[in-house]
Write an enzyme that holds these catalytic residues in place. Sequence first.
Site, PDB file in Angstrom:
ATOM      1  N   ALA A  68     -15.879 -19.451   1.470  1.00  0.00           N
ATOM      2  CA  ALA A  68     -16.693 -18.818   2.333  1.00  0.00           C
ATOM      3  C   ALA A  68     -16.255 -18.053   3.604  1.00  0.00           C
ATOM      4  O   ALA A  68     -16.932 -17.703   4.650  1.00  0.00           O
ATOM      5  CB  ALA A  68     -17.802 -19.942   2.815  1.00  0.00           C
ATOM      6  N   GLY A  69     -14.758 -17.716   3.608  1.00  0.00           N
ATOM      7  CA  GLY A  69     -14.220 -16.911   4.571  1.00  0.00           C
ATOM      8  C   GLY A  69     -14.649 -15.592   4.346  1.00  0.00           C
ATOM      9  O   GLY A  69     -15.441 -15.174   3.566  1.00  0.00           O
ATOM     10  N   GLY A  70     -14.085 -14.659   5.046  1.00  0.00           N
ATOM     11  CA  GLY A  70     -14.245 -13.206   5.025  1.00  0.00           C
ATOM     12  C   GLY A  70     -14.296 -12.454   3.580  1.00  0.00           C
ATOM     13  O   GLY A  70     -15.174 -11.666   3.391  1.00  0.00           O
ATOM     14  N   ALA A  71     -13.139 -12.830   2.836  1.00  0.00           N
ATOM     15  CA  ALA A  71     -13.067 -12.434   1.685  1.00  0.00           C
ATOM     16  C   ALA A  71     -14.165 -12.850   0.593  1.00  0.00           C
ATOM     17  O   ALA A  71     -14.871 -11.905   0.093  1.00  0.00           O
ATOM     18  CB  ALA A  71     -11.636 -12.856   0.927  1.00  0.00           C
ATOM     19  N   TYR A 127      -2.452 -12.412  -5.522  1.00  0.00           N
ATOM     20  CA  TYR A 127      -1.575 -11.935  -6.412  1.00  0.00           C
ATOM     21  C   TYR A 127      -0.148 -12.544  -6.008  1.00  0.00           C
ATOM     22  O   TYR A 127       0.755 -12.103  -6.672  1.00  0.00           O
ATOM     23  CB  TYR A 127      -1.490 -10.395  -6.505  1.00  0.00           C
ATOM     24  CG  TYR A 127      -1.350  -9.705  -5.046  1.00  0.00           C
ATOM     25  CD1 TYR A 127      -0.163  -9.350  -4.571  1.00  0.00           C
ATOM     26  CD2 TYR A 127      -2.443  -9.187  -4.419  1.00  0.00           C
ATOM     27  CE1 TYR A 127       0.017  -8.685  -3.281  1.00  0.00           C
ATOM     28  CE2 TYR A 127      -2.433  -8.602  -3.263  1.00  0.00           C
ATOM     29  CZ  TYR A 127      -1.159  -8.271  -2.650  1.00  0.00           C
ATOM     30  OH  TYR A 127      -0.812  -7.695  -1.495  1.00  0.00           O
ATOM     31  N   LEU A 161      -8.028 -13.918  -6.282  1.00  0.00           N
ATOM     32  CA  LEU A 161      -7.950 -12.846  -5.220  1.00  0.00           C
ATOM     33  C   LEU A 161      -6.556 -12.598  -4.726  1.00  0.00           C
ATOM     34  O   LEU A 161      -5.922 -11.810  -4.507  1.00  0.00           O
ATOM     35  CB  LEU A 161      -8.614 -12.745  -4.014  1.00  0.00           C
ATOM     36  CG  LEU A 161     -10.313 -12.875  -4.425  1.00  0.00           C
ATOM     37  CD1 LEU A 161     -11.241 -12.513  -3.028  1.00  0.00           C
ATOM     38  CD2 LEU A 161     -10.860 -11.705  -5.201  1.00  0.00           C
ATOM     39  N   GLY A 195      -5.052 -11.067  -8.140  1.00  0.00           N
ATOM     40  CA  GLY A 195      -5.403  -9.853  -7.346  1.00  0.00           C
ATOM     41  C   GLY A 195      -4.887  -8.994  -7.589  1.00  0.00           C
ATOM     42  O   GLY A 195      -5.072  -7.700  -6.605  1.00  0.00           O
ATOM     43  N   SER A 255       0.872  -1.259  -0.056  1.00  0.00           N
ATOM     44  CA  SER A 255       0.006   0.043  -0.062  1.00  0.00           C
ATOM     45  C   SER A 255       0.895   1.247   0.158  1.00  0.00           C
ATOM     46  O   SER A 255       0.456   2.191  -0.643  1.00  0.00           O
ATOM     47  CB  SER A 255      -0.873   0.090   1.204  1.00  0.00           C
ATOM     48  OG  SER A 255      -2.128  -0.963   0.938  1.00  0.00           O
ATOM     49  N   LYS A 280     -10.220  -5.979  10.364  1.00  0.00           N
ATOM     50  CA  LYS A 280     -11.331  -5.343   9.531  1.00  0.00           C
ATOM     51  C   LYS A 280     -12.933  -5.263  10.137  1.00  0.00           C
ATOM     52  O   LYS A 280     -13.714  -4.561   9.461  1.00  0.00           O
ATOM     53  CB  LYS A 280     -11.262  -6.074   8.013  1.00  0.00           C
ATOM     54  CG  LYS A 280      -9.982  -5.930   6.990  1.00  0.00           C
ATOM     55  CD  LYS A 280     -10.268  -6.301   5.803  1.00  0.00           C
ATOM     56  CE  LYS A 280      -9.205  -6.186   5.077  1.00  0.00           C
ATOM     57  NZ  LYS A 280      -9.160  -6.732   3.738  1.00  0.00           N
TER      58      LYS A 280
HETATM   59  P1  ATR Z   1     -10.190 -14.861   4.591  1.00  0.00           P
HETATM   60  O1  ATR Z   1     -10.829 -13.841   5.517  1.00  0.00           O
HETATM   61  O2  ATR Z   1      -8.870 -14.494   4.005  1.00  0.00           O
HETATM   62  O3  ATR Z   1     -11.169 -15.292   3.482  1.00  0.00           O
HETATM   63  P2  ATR Z   1     -10.584 -17.073   6.165  1.00  0.00           P
HETATM   64  O4  ATR Z   1     -12.021 -16.537   6.723  1.00  0.00           O
HETATM   65  O5  ATR Z   1      -9.718 -17.874   7.127  1.00  0.00           O
HETATM   66  O6  ATR Z   1      -9.835 -15.984   5.323  1.00  0.00           O
HETATM   67  O7  ATR Z   1     -11.028 -18.073   4.931  1.00  0.00           O
HETATM   68  C1  ATR Z   1     -10.256 -18.786   4.315  1.00  0.00           C
HETATM   69  C2  ATR Z   1     -11.297 -19.756   3.031  1.00  0.00           C
HETATM   70  O8  ATR Z   1     -10.260 -20.711   2.500  1.00  0.00           O
HETATM   71  C3  ATR Z   1     -12.504 -20.644   3.570  1.00  0.00           C
HETATM   72  O9  ATR Z   1     -13.498 -20.366   2.618  1.00  0.00           O
HETATM   73  C4  ATR Z   1     -11.720 -21.782   3.963  1.00  0.00           C
HETATM   74  O10 ATR Z   1     -12.480 -23.077   3.852  1.00  0.00           O
HETATM   75  P3  ATR Z   1     -13.359 -23.499   5.028  1.00  0.00           P
HETATM   76  O11 ATR Z   1     -14.481 -22.633   5.376  1.00  0.00           O
HETATM   77  O12 ATR Z   1     -13.525 -24.785   4.786  1.00  0.00           O
HETATM   78  O13 ATR Z   1     -12.470 -23.532   6.200  1.00  0.00           O
HETATM   79  C5  ATR Z   1     -10.768 -22.035   2.668  1.00  0.00           C
HETATM   80  N1  ATR Z   1      -9.607 -22.875   2.855  1.00  0.00           N
HETATM   81  C6  ATR Z   1      -8.435 -22.708   3.527  1.00  0.00           C
HETATM   82  N2  ATR Z   1      -7.655 -23.762   3.422  1.00  0.00           N
HETATM   83  C7  ATR Z   1      -8.419 -24.716   2.487  1.00  0.00           C
HETATM   84  C8  ATR Z   1      -8.054 -26.091   2.049  1.00  0.00           C
HETATM   85  N3  ATR Z   1      -6.644 -26.516   2.174  1.00  0.00           N
HETATM   86  N4  ATR Z   1      -9.025 -26.680   1.405  1.00  0.00           N
HETATM   87  C9  ATR Z   1     -10.062 -25.996   1.095  1.00  0.00           C
HETATM   88  N5  ATR Z   1     -10.452 -24.579   1.341  1.00  0.00           N
HETATM   89  C10 ATR Z   1      -9.599 -24.129   2.355  1.00  0.00           C
END
Ligand code: ATR
Length: 289
Positions: A132-135, A229, A227, A250, A22, A71
């Site tokens: 389905a995480g934060g991003a 990069y 997302l 990204g 940034s 965030k």
């Molecule tokens: P962020 O805020 O960056 O999105 P996060 O909230 O920790 O980070 O979310 C990480 C995402 O990557 C989730 O969708 C996670 O899947 P789960 O909800 O099942 O945990 C996914 N993820 C991380 N490691 C994974 C892996 N080895 N295989 C499949 N999905 C993975």
Amino acid sequence: MDINGKTRTCGLIGRPVEHTLSPVIHNTLAGLTGHDMVYVPFDVEPGGLQDAVRGAYALQILGLNVTVPYKSEVIDCLQEIDMLAQKIGAVNTLVRTAGGYKGYNTDMEGLYRAMISEGVRIAGEQIILLGAGGAARAVAHLCALKGAGKIYLLNRTLDRAGQVAEEVNRAAGREVVRPLRLTEYHEIPAGRYLAIQGTSVGLAPHDDEVILSDKAFYEKIHTGFDLIYNPWETGFMRLVKSCGGRAYNGLKMLLYQGIIAYELWNDISVPEETAQIVYRKLMAHFERS
Ligand code: ATR
């Protein structure tokens, strides 16, 4: 850079912040647009967020970016919040106003502008969203808001996908998101899809990991957006390309989230040519590291 008594300060709060790009974006923009402004990263210790935001306000700091892990937590430190940021439940930009900061989410508008600049549209598209995480949750809101036709939300943990789907469908007032377990990807109907990779799988140093490896999945994808990069080209992007699709990383999303924040802080509109100069600078920085 000539720092003097009138120089305004903006910055980034998060932890860790050592590897942030940034400062490259904002200090380059300040030079190009002629604003007397400097941008610096601030490492905020756990438990220190409220003090950091209050202190920043007292120090007349013009604006802040907010990154992991603050965030969501930062929402409690705001005077006001933008509607989109509230919907998403995440704020990455604070803008100084009378009495406190107003919070925005420029990550999502940044992704949207990055897509527009690549000629990719969301309205009416059939979309596959991985994660389905934060991003990914924020991307789901963006896609619903921008008029996506249908969003197939694939996640390793079905429960989390279900929660995001419920939340986004409620906010959108239509059944736009269908949650699926990652292993159920074959249930996605035949067709041509825009796919957005929003998990952390494939992020450096785990460059060789890929969320799904079945070519049959990638054959449905006309355009893939990762997302991530770092690395420059992820396994997901390679697979999309090898099946004939276009793929983007990204970095442009990072660029435009910064540009939108800069526009909010300085009340200007950054011309596209300026954005492209900053992008080239980011790429050069990347090649050096
Ligand atoms: P962020 O805020 O960056 O999105 P996060 O909230 O920790 O980070 O979310 C990480 C995402 O990557 C989730 O969708 C996670 O899947 P789960 O909800 O099942 O945990 C996914 N993820 C991380 N490691 C994974 C892996 N080895 N295989 C499949 N999905 C993975």
